[in-house]
Design an enzyme around this catalytic site. Structure first.
Site, PDB file in Angstrom:
ATOM      1  N   GLY A  82       0.826  -0.825  -0.060  1.00 51.97           N
ATOM      2  CA  GLY A  82      -0.172   0.240  -0.052  1.00 51.97           C
ATOM      3  C   GLY A  82       0.848   1.224  -0.029  1.00 51.97           C
TER       4      GLY A  82
ATOM      5  CB  CYS B 246     -10.730  14.434  -0.192  1.00 47.43           C
ATOM      6  SG  CYS B 246     -10.399  12.722  -0.860  1.00 47.43           S
TER       7      CYS B 246
ATOM      8  CD  GLN C 187       9.625   0.188   0.185  1.00 45.99           C
ATOM      9  OE1 GLN C 187       8.791  -0.929   0.397  1.00 45.99           O
ATOM     10  NE2 GLN C 187       9.867   1.260   1.100  1.00 45.99           N
TER      11      GLN C 187
ATOM     12  CB  CYS D  63      -8.076   9.673  -2.951  1.00 46.29           C
ATOM     13  SG  CYS D  63      -8.568  11.576  -3.433  1.00 46.29           S
TER      14      CYS D  63
ATOM     15  N   GLY E 182      11.778   9.036   3.961  1.00 48.67           N
ATOM     16  CA  GLY E 182      10.901  10.348   4.375  1.00 48.67           C
ATOM     17  C   GLY E 182       9.890   9.815   5.242  1.00 48.67           C
TER      18      GLY E 182
ATOM     19  N   GLY F 275      -0.246   1.479   7.210  1.00 47.43           N
ATOM     20  CA  GLY F 275      -0.183   0.678   8.389  1.00 47.43           C
ATOM     21  C   GLY F 275       0.413  -0.508   7.885  1.00 47.43           C
TER      22      GLY F 275
ATOM     23  CD  GLU G 177       9.754   0.622   4.589  1.00 51.33           C
ATOM     24  OE1 GLU G 177       9.400   0.869   3.546  1.00 51.33           O
ATOM     25  OE2 GLU G 177       9.363   1.352   5.566  1.00 51.33           O
TER      26      GLU G 177
END
Length: 194
Positions: free
Chosen positions: A21, A153, A96, A182, A173, A26, A94
């Site tokens: 995500g 939003c 990635q 979104c 960061g 989370g 992590e």
């Protein structure tokens, strides 16, 4: 097959679980939750993270909510194979930031009967697949994509919008550098004239 019987894992079924995500969704919290439950069940657990991730701590995996679990920092995914012995469950945070060999490494571990739980950003700040995450999602037995809340939003946020300049894909960061947005709010910032 003999290797599985020798290690006592003949009864275990290896698996690959991916939790992915945007930032602030989370992912690490969910990784820590699953690993703690495995420990409660009496399973032998080992956690790895990339050595470049020193945002909160050099050796702890730390969620944005400051929940922690001890880990072993490694420079590349091959080190995970070397260090993972006598374990039932492996957590990788992590993901990635790891090299492109990580999918091969986790498949080898799962084939040995180890449950591998991986957390990572599926997309970078440009909404492109991040490191080995796309391949990990493809080979996983299960994938849970979780969402942050859009800071503008209140909708589900899929994207990590970079607030500071810089074109490099890897830039560590937190809230000062990234915010979850979104699709609509992300496009408002990246294509303001559309």
């Amino acid at each position: 097959m003999n290797n599985l019987f020798e290690t006592g894992r003949a009864h275990q079924r290896g698996s690959i679980e991916v939790v992915c995500g945007s930032m602030f969704s989370g992912k690490t919290e969910e990784l820590i939750r699953r690993l703690r439950r495995a420990k409660i069940a009496g399973l032998r657990v080992e956690i790895f993270k990339p050595s470049i991730d020193t945002r909160y701590d050099d050796v702890q995996v730390v969620s944005h909510d400051h929940n922690t679990i001890l880990s072993t920092p490694v420079d590349n995914s091959s080190n995970i194979l070397l260090l993972a012995s006598e374990v039932d469950v492996i957590g990788i945070d992590e993901a990635q930031f790891f090299d492109e060999r990580l999918p091969e490494v986790v498949e080898a571990l799962a084939d040995q009967g180890i449950r591998v739980i991986i957390a990572g950003l599926d997309l970078d700040f440009k909404r492109k697949p991040f490191g080995p995450m796309a391949t990990l999602c493809a080979i996983a037995d299960s994938v849970d994509k979780i969402h942050a809340i859009c800071v503008e939003c209140g909708s589900w946020a899929n994207y990590s919008y970079r607030l500071v300049s810089g074109e490099q894909q890897v830039m560590l960061g937190e809230a000062a550098e990234y915010s979850p947005l979104c699709r609509t709010c992300y496009l408002k910032h990246t294509h303001p004239n559309d």
